[in-house]
Design a protein around this motif. Sequence first.
Motif, mmCIF file in Angstrom:
data_model
loop_
_atom_site.group_PDB
_atom_site.id
_atom_site.type_symbol
_atom_site.label_atom_id
_atom_site.label_comp_id
_atom_site.label_asym_id
_atom_site.label_seq_id
_atom_site.Cartn_x
_atom_site.Cartn_y
_atom_site.Cartn_z
ATOM 1 N N VAL A 222 -0.989 9.703 -2.100
ATOM 2 C CA VAL A 222 -0.745 8.545 -2.954
ATOM 3 C C VAL A 222 0.409 7.718 -2.394
ATOM 4 N N PHE A 223 0.185 6.406 -2.298
ATOM 5 C CA PHE A 223 1.217 5.476 -1.842
ATOM 6 C C PHE A 223 1.439 4.423 -2.931
ATOM 7 N N VAL A 224 2.699 4.110 -3.208
ATOM 8 C CA VAL A 224 3.057 3.180 -4.274
ATOM 9 C C VAL A 224 3.566 1.880 -3.668
ATOM 10 N N GLY A 225 3.132 0.764 -4.247
ATOM 11 C CA GLY A 225 3.595 -0.531 -3.769
ATOM 12 C C GLY A 225 3.148 -1.646 -4.686
ATOM 13 N N ARG A 226 3.009 -2.878 -4.115
ATOM 14 C CA ARG A 226 2.539 -4.031 -4.873
ATOM 15 C C ARG A 226 1.390 -4.696 -4.145
ATOM 16 N N GLY B 239 -12.035 -10.743 -2.778
ATOM 17 C CA GLY B 239 -13.130 -9.931 -3.308
ATOM 18 C C GLY B 239 -12.570 -8.613 -3.787
ATOM 19 N N ASP B 240 -13.099 -7.509 -3.239
ATOM 20 C CA ASP B 240 -12.543 -6.199 -3.596
ATOM 21 C C ASP B 240 -11.660 -5.639 -2.487
ATOM 22 N N ARG B 241 -11.355 -6.461 -1.493
ATOM 23 C CA ARG B 241 -10.476 -6.049 -0.394
ATOM 24 C C ARG B 241 -9.067 -6.554 -0.665
ATOM 25 N N GLY B 242 -8.113 -5.643 -0.670
ATOM 26 C CA GLY B 242 -6.744 -6.021 -0.986
ATOM 27 C C GLY B 242 -5.761 -5.498 0.037
ATOM 28 N N GLU B 243 -4.628 -6.158 0.108
ATOM 29 C CA GLU B 243 -3.527 -5.706 0.951
ATOM 30 C C GLU B 243 -2.356 -5.369 0.051
ATOM 31 N N ILE B 244 -1.729 -4.238 0.305
ATOM 32 C CA ILE B 244 -0.574 -3.838 -0.489
ATOM 33 C C ILE B 244 0.646 -3.705 0.417
ATOM 34 N N GLY B 245 1.789 -3.961 -0.179
ATOM 35 C CA GLY B 245 3.056 -3.713 0.496
ATOM 36 C C GLY B 245 3.716 -2.501 -0.123
ATOM 37 N N LEU B 246 3.995 -1.499 0.684
ATOM 38 C CA LEU B 246 4.641 -0.294 0.178
ATOM 39 C C LEU B 246 6.115 -0.566 -0.096
#
Length: 367
Positions: free
Chosen positions: A245-249, A255-262
């Motif tokens: 599990v990685f936590v970020g924003r 669409g359903d493709r997202g980028e998160i920043g940890l």
Amino acid sequence: MNVSAPPLVRFRQVGKTYDGVTPVVEALDLDIHEGEFLSLLGPSGSGKTTCLMMLAGFESPSTGEIWLGDTLLNTTPPHRRDIGMVFQNYALFPHMTVAQNVGYALTVRRVGKAEKAAAVARALDMVRMREFADRLPKSLSGGQQQRVALARALVFNPRLVLMDEPLGALDKRLREHMQIELKDLHRTLGITFVYVTHDQSEALTMSDRVAVFDRGRIQQIDRVHALYETPENGTVANFVGDNNVFVGRLLSLDGDRGEIGLTGGERLTGRVVGSPRVGDAVRACVRPERMTLAGDDASALVPSLNTLRARTAGTLYFGDHVRVRFAVSQQEGGFVKLPLDDAGPAQRPDGDTMTLRFHERHLRIFA
């Protein structure tokens, strides 16, 4: 399992509370199909056993209806439900022989002596216990007692067999063996099985479908492969199988493709599940077996691959695989599962830097 036919069992808006305030089961809608092996999976207190007990008739729903075929079960006593039951502690009568225990349900139903003897013999043959017919339960092993309890549940040809963690008292090796036997028996008989467990490996090994319970509600019900590979929320992802599990924003969404920043500044891409919005706090999960260890080479720059710098935190040997523990800045610790032949890169001192690599399709992002 025939999913096109009307369901054998229907729960319709079923609720259960013991104090009139706190729901144990809440607004439950559930269809159980003829001939399927359905497992109810969840932690203690999630409502799965209460659901089973209401179906068996040992508990009454506070609201809603439960149907078996065309029969409303709410006011039908347990012995008139045509349902077999295998309890966690087997509930065998200690003063009765194996044959007498198996035949007890037929005695209650006032079945004739000859017919009862034939039915008991058939049921004991199903579980390969006929040679133990004259023994008392105390002379049997745990696995043998479990077989007797199953034969007792099958002896009157019920439409449905319910099992409440029947393998919980067995050791690991025998439990795994009985999982295979139960699945083979289900396939042979074609009877509908409903199985309660908190053990995810049992549910995944035996079931056609699994319903994951939490806080009195079904979080997801699906076939085993879909449940494992495409969990619909973080509760299911974290309870079924291992996850890192990685936590970020959430930084962007297409669409359903997202980028998160940890929280440590790294960026990962994956599939967004549910409806988080850009800027929301999110948790991203990836299975340990979907990750690999790699060096800093050009292939790490393939757009569809996530790469993440981490530190080694120990290696655990499991016989059939190796687990390499890792630490990422400002994140929970995790691990990678590697086949024994691929464990070479894992032989590094603790604290050494390594690169984790995994495809974006295996990272699921939840609100």
